[in-house]
Design a protein around this motif. Structure first.
Motif, PDB file in Angstrom:
ATOM      1  N   HIS A 217      -6.785  28.322   0.119  1.00  0.00           N
ATOM      2  CA  HIS A 217      -8.233  28.427   0.377  1.00  0.00           C
ATOM      3  C   HIS A 217      -9.016  27.392  -0.431  1.00  0.00           C
ATOM      4  O   HIS A 217     -10.048  26.905   0.021  1.00  0.00           O
ATOM      5  N   ILE A 218      -8.496  27.010  -1.596  1.00  0.00           N
ATOM      6  CA  ILE A 218      -9.182  26.001  -2.397  1.00  0.00           C
ATOM      7  C   ILE A 218      -8.966  24.612  -1.802  1.00  0.00           C
ATOM      8  O   ILE A 218      -9.890  23.785  -1.771  1.00  0.00           O
ATOM      9  N   SER A 219      -7.761  24.371  -1.304  1.00  0.00           N
ATOM     10  CA  SER A 219      -7.524  23.114  -0.603  1.00  0.00           C
ATOM     11  C   SER A 219      -8.441  22.995   0.607  1.00  0.00           C
ATOM     12  O   SER A 219      -9.008  21.924   0.879  1.00  0.00           O
ATOM     13  N   ARG A 220      -8.640  24.104   1.314  1.00  0.00           N
ATOM     14  CA  ARG A 220      -9.526  24.103   2.480  1.00  0.00           C
ATOM     15  C   ARG A 220     -10.978  23.875   2.069  1.00  0.00           C
ATOM     16  O   ARG A 220     -11.706  23.123   2.715  1.00  0.00           O
ATOM     17  N   MET A 221     -11.408  24.502   0.987  1.00  0.00           N
ATOM     18  CA  MET A 221     -12.766  24.284   0.491  1.00  0.00           C
ATOM     19  C   MET A 221     -12.984  22.810   0.160  1.00  0.00           C
ATOM     20  O   MET A 221     -14.019  22.224   0.481  1.00  0.00           O
TER      21      MET A 221
END
Length: 308
Positions: A217-221
């Motif tokens: 989810h942080i990579s996506r953010m």
């Protein structure tokens, strides 16, 4: 198998090869790893490549990994395999990939030898022509093709993309601006988030994400912030997540692979901090450093904020 002649776009998932303490492949853990990536919305699965310890697999293990990936993906996203090394083995594994229902493969460097450009062209061409699968060239180590050679290879309809793992931006600009949308352009640098702000403006808007194996989810953010021009959030994630993890990754050779497994284990996923030689597991002190980074990252960027 999809006949779509187009490279995957977005954040690309590169599952690990989960080994138990005895060094055997854990099939259930691999299936869970892939399903986790799919549940998190990654746009493709690249199995048995660098993160999957391609260089250490037997043919039987390779077949197992491809079968599991194709089954887990269930046709929802394309599945690409790694082929390369010894040319005979590369051709055999390309055939296996086609038989098992993969959509394409990433062509890894030939074993050890530093060939002339004509030799690298013939090596790549031979693999691409051996099946009807989509093919992506991987520029790294002893296999870096020039613009001229890649232009020659674009005559083959199976060639759909190029992944860069060397960071020669002058060459990358020449490639992407000359060849244009004939190929898809993928950032394959170690921990690709580090270099994405330089790659995205020249057309390399897809990348392989190591941290997506444990904090997707942080990579996506980060990815969405970069594409949408949210410089503040990009810089924040750089400061608090990407650069601290990258500093650990640089401490030991092989951490580009084993640090992924350590992160997965810390986050409670079904993978142990083990790797096959010559790659070494992450040292305990480095694991503690990574654990602190991830704890702070999850507090600062909880999963519920991923869509904001």
């Amino acid at each position: 198998m999809s006949q779509l002649r187009k490279a995957p776009e977005g954040i690309l998932g590169f599952p690990v090869a989960p080994f138990n303490r005895e060094g055997k492949l854990e099939e259930e853990a691999l299936y869970e790893n892939i399903r986790f990536l799919l549940d998190e919305g990654l746009e493709a699965v690249f199995i048995a490549c660098g993160s999957g310890e391609f260089q250490s697999l037997s043919t039987k293990e390779y077949e197992q990994m491809v079968e599991i990936a194709v089954s887990a993906a269930g046709g929802k996203v394309p599945v690409y395999t790694g082929v390369g090394g010894n040319l005979s083995t590369a051709l055999e594994w390309a055939r296996i990939s086609e038989e098992k229902g993969a959509d394409g493969y990433l062509i890894l460097p030939p074993y050890l030898i530093h060939g002339e450009q004509e030799g690298l062209y013939q090596y790549t061409k031979t693999i691409i022509e051996s099946t009807d699968l989509n093919a992506i060239i991987y520029q790294r180590d002893n296999a870096v093709l020039t613009l001229e050679q890649i232009q020659r290879l674009t005559d083959l309809e199976q060639l759909v993309g190029l992944k860069d793992g060397i960071g020669d931006m002058a060459l990358n600009i020449s490639l992407s601006y000359t060849i244009g949308d004939r190929l898809g352009w993928l950032n394959g640098m170690p921990m690709a988030e580090v270099t994405m702000p330089a790659y995205a403006p020249i057309g390399f808007t897809s990348y392989s994400s190591a941290i997506s194996n444990y904090i997707p989810h942080i990579s996506r953010m980060f990815y969405e912030a970069l594409l949408n021009g949210n410089d503040r959030l990009v810089k924040e994630i750089y400061e608090h997540v990407i650069m601290p993890i990258n500093e650990i990754r640089k401490l030991r050779k092989g951490y580009a692979v084993s640090l992924i497994k350590a992160g997965m284990e810390i986050m409670g996923l079904h993978v142990k901090n083990t790797a096959r030689p010559p790659i070494v597991p992450v040292e305990k002190d480095h694991c503690r450093q990574l654990e602190n980074i991830l704890k702070n990252a999850m507090a600062r960027y909880p999963k519920t904020t991923a869509a904001l």
